[in-house]
Design a protein around this motif. Structure first.
Motif, PDB file in Angstrom:
ATOM      1  N   GLN A 134      10.535  -3.497  -7.186  1.00 59.81           N
ATOM      2  CA  GLN A 134      11.390  -4.889  -8.372  1.00 59.81           C
ATOM      3  C   GLN A 134      11.298  -5.526  -6.939  1.00 59.81           C
ATOM      4  O   GLN A 134      10.640  -6.810  -8.229  1.00 59.81           O
ATOM      5  N   GLY A 135      11.857  -6.093  -6.220  1.00 62.09           N
ATOM      6  CA  GLY A 135      12.171  -7.636  -5.384  1.00 62.09           C
ATOM      7  C   GLY A 135      10.664  -7.882  -5.856  1.00 62.09           C
ATOM      8  O   GLY A 135      10.753  -8.796  -5.940  1.00 62.09           O
ATOM      9  N   LEU A 136       9.538  -7.460  -5.323  1.00 61.76           N
ATOM     10  CA  LEU A 136       8.497  -7.924  -5.255  1.00 61.76           C
ATOM     11  C   LEU A 136       7.911  -8.154  -6.555  1.00 61.76           C
ATOM     12  O   LEU A 136       7.452  -9.524  -6.288  1.00 61.76           O
ATOM     13  N   GLU A 137       7.687  -7.759  -6.908  1.00 59.17           N
ATOM     14  CA  GLU A 137       6.946  -7.640  -8.494  1.00 59.17           C
ATOM     15  C   GLU A 137       7.800  -9.580  -9.250  1.00 59.17           C
ATOM     16  O   GLU A 137       7.228 -10.342  -9.531  1.00 59.17           O
ATOM     17  N   THR A 138       9.298  -9.029  -9.085  1.00 62.08           N
ATOM     18  CA  THR A 138       9.518 -10.508  -9.488  1.00 62.08           C
ATOM     19  C   THR A 138       9.190 -11.746  -8.782  1.00 62.08           C
ATOM     20  O   THR A 138       9.236 -12.392  -9.339  1.00 62.08           O
ATOM     21  N   ALA A 139       9.493 -11.554  -7.333  1.00 61.29           N
ATOM     22  CA  ALA A 139       8.839 -12.839  -5.853  1.00 61.29           C
ATOM     23  C   ALA A 139       7.671 -12.997  -6.580  1.00 61.29           C
ATOM     24  O   ALA A 139       6.916 -14.128  -6.166  1.00 61.29           O
ATOM     25  N   GLN A 142      14.091 -15.063   0.343  1.00 60.33           N
ATOM     26  CA  GLN A 142      15.284 -14.814   1.543  1.00 60.33           C
ATOM     27  C   GLN A 142      15.764 -13.301   0.187  1.00 60.33           C
ATOM     28  O   GLN A 142      16.706 -12.482   2.058  1.00 60.33           O
ATOM     29  N   ARG A 143      15.881 -12.860  -0.270  1.00 61.90           N
ATOM     30  CA  ARG A 143      16.596 -11.971  -0.900  1.00 61.90           C
ATOM     31  C   ARG A 143      15.857 -10.832  -0.923  1.00 61.90           C
ATOM     32  O   ARG A 143      16.220  -9.735   0.109  1.00 61.90           O
ATOM     33  N   GLN A 144      14.498 -10.873  -0.487  1.00 56.64           N
ATOM     34  CA  GLN A 144      13.911 -10.211  -0.602  1.00 56.64           C
ATOM     35  C   GLN A 144      13.729  -9.714   1.311  1.00 56.64           C
ATOM     36  O   GLN A 144      13.198  -8.754   1.669  1.00 56.64           O
ATOM     37  N   LEU A 151       0.751  -1.696  -0.317  1.00 53.15           N
ATOM     38  CA  LEU A 151       0.432  -0.231   0.400  1.00 53.15           C
ATOM     39  C   LEU A 151       0.909   1.316   0.009  1.00 53.15           C
ATOM     40  O   LEU A 151       0.384   2.577  -0.857  1.00 53.15           O
ATOM     41  N   THR A 152       1.995   1.674   0.899  1.00 50.12           N
ATOM     42  CA  THR A 152       3.080   2.995   1.089  1.00 50.12           C
ATOM     43  C   THR A 152       3.518   2.408  -0.473  1.00 50.12           C
ATOM     44  O   THR A 152       3.387   3.879  -0.618  1.00 50.12           O
ATOM     45  N   MET A 153       4.030   1.933  -0.622  1.00 51.98           N
ATOM     46  CA  MET A 153       4.318   1.671  -2.178  1.00 51.98           C
ATOM     47  C   MET A 153       3.905   2.278  -3.364  1.00 51.98           C
ATOM     48  O   MET A 153       3.744   3.104  -4.033  1.00 51.98           O
ATOM     49  N   ALA A 171      16.798   2.401  -2.123  1.00 52.83           N
ATOM     50  CA  ALA A 171      16.812   1.093  -1.527  1.00 52.83           C
ATOM     51  C   ALA A 171      15.329   0.831  -2.073  1.00 52.83           C
ATOM     52  O   ALA A 171      14.724  -0.905  -1.592  1.00 52.83           O
ATOM     53  N   MET A 172      14.033   1.492  -2.254  1.00 54.94           N
ATOM     54  CA  MET A 172      12.805   1.619  -1.854  1.00 54.94           C
ATOM     55  C   MET A 172      12.311   0.668  -3.318  1.00 54.94           C
ATOM     56  O   MET A 172      11.638  -0.038  -3.243  1.00 54.94           O
ATOM     57  N   VAL A 173      13.149   1.569  -4.547  1.00 58.99           N
ATOM     58  CA  VAL A 173      12.720   1.190  -5.168  1.00 58.99           C
ATOM     59  C   VAL A 173      13.292  -0.722  -5.517  1.00 58.99           C
ATOM     60  O   VAL A 173      12.607  -1.048  -5.995  1.00 58.99           O
TER      61      VAL A 173
END
Length: 262
Positions: free
Chosen positions: A150-155, A243-245, A122-124, A144-146
């Motif tokens: 991007q990690g969220l999208e990939t996961a 783990q990366r996320q 929500l915040t992003m 770092a937020m970007v």
């Protein structure tokens, strides 16, 4: 002729009028500059307040995501270990009921679940679609937020891939086994999905003796093995992404605290 005209026409009148007019102009300009400065100060104060609210909300999202990620990593790690054991059983088939029962209970325990999480975005979303990202002053925090987004999208894309392989494995599992023997075990799992984490012996105690396979076609075992292998690979990739996320979440949270004291 009025008094102003007489003053202007009198000796030195024009000079005094010019000074007066310039003084009025200066006062107006100074007033405008002060007003603009006050407005800028107020806007800056408002922007910093909004920035702080976004960062507090972001920290809250990161805390929730980190908690969910740890649970997902632990659950999927347990599942991956079980899938490895099931693949070992499939790779070394034996013509005896002990092997069939062992494969049946492992397949039942490790085929029908995995952990895919929904992230707190929500915040992003608010930052991106409202233009609020410009309010984040620190460049490292913005970057770092970007990266985290991007990690969220990939996961999430990998989670959809896992779901595809999961359904294929589910179908080959149904084709191979006589699922009428799984009623008690499935009811136990439906009571609480965390029952999936119970030792394999608990599942075994809920499966009665019987003919575990639905037929004698060896290709069904091959199909089940292949589908499980693809599924296991996709799930392992997802676990690595989680783990990366988690690392990105912890890094971003620490950076916000370091730069903003939040």
């Amino acid at each position: 002729m009025n008094k102003l005209s007489r003053d202007i026409n009198s000796r030195g009148g024009f000079a005094r009028y010019t000074k007066y007019a310039l003084g009025e102009i200066v006062l107006v300009v100074v007033g405008i500059l002060i007003a603009l400065q006050i407005n800028d100060w107020y806007q800056e104060r408002l922007d910093r307040q909004t920035e702080g609210e976004y960062l507090i909300s972001m920290k809250r999202d990161l805390t929730e995501d980190s908690r969910e990620l740890r649970a997902a990593i632990d659950g999927n790690s347990h599942l991956l270990t079980g899938l490895d054991r099931t693949l070992e059983l499939l790779a070394e088939p034996r013509d005896d009921d002990t092997w069939r029962r062992d494969l049946y209970t492992h397949g039942l325990k490790y085929t029908y679940w995995f952990v895919v999480m929904e992230f707190s975005r929500l915040t992003m979303a608010q930052l991106q679609y409202s233009g609020g990202m410009r309010l984040i002053r620190d460049a490292r925090v913005r970057e770092a937020m970007v990266s985290y987004e991007q990690g969220l999208e990939t996961a999430q894309q990998q989670g959809r891939d896992v779901m595809t392989y999961f359904h294929e494995l589910e179908e080959s599992h149904k084709a191979l086994f006589d699922l009428t023997l799984s009623k008690q075990a499935m009811e136990f799992i439906e009571e609480d999905y965390l029952n999936m984490l119970q030792p394999i012996e608990i599942i075994q105690s809920l499966v009665p003796q019987g003919v575990y396979f639905s037929g004698d076609d060896p290709s069904l075992i091959t199909d089940y093995y292949d589908d499980m292998l693809y599924y296991r690979t996709a799930l392992n990739i997802l676990a690595l992404m989680y783990q990366r996320q988690l690392q990105l979440a912890e890094s971003l949270s620490s950076l916000i605290e370091e730069q903003y004291g939040i």
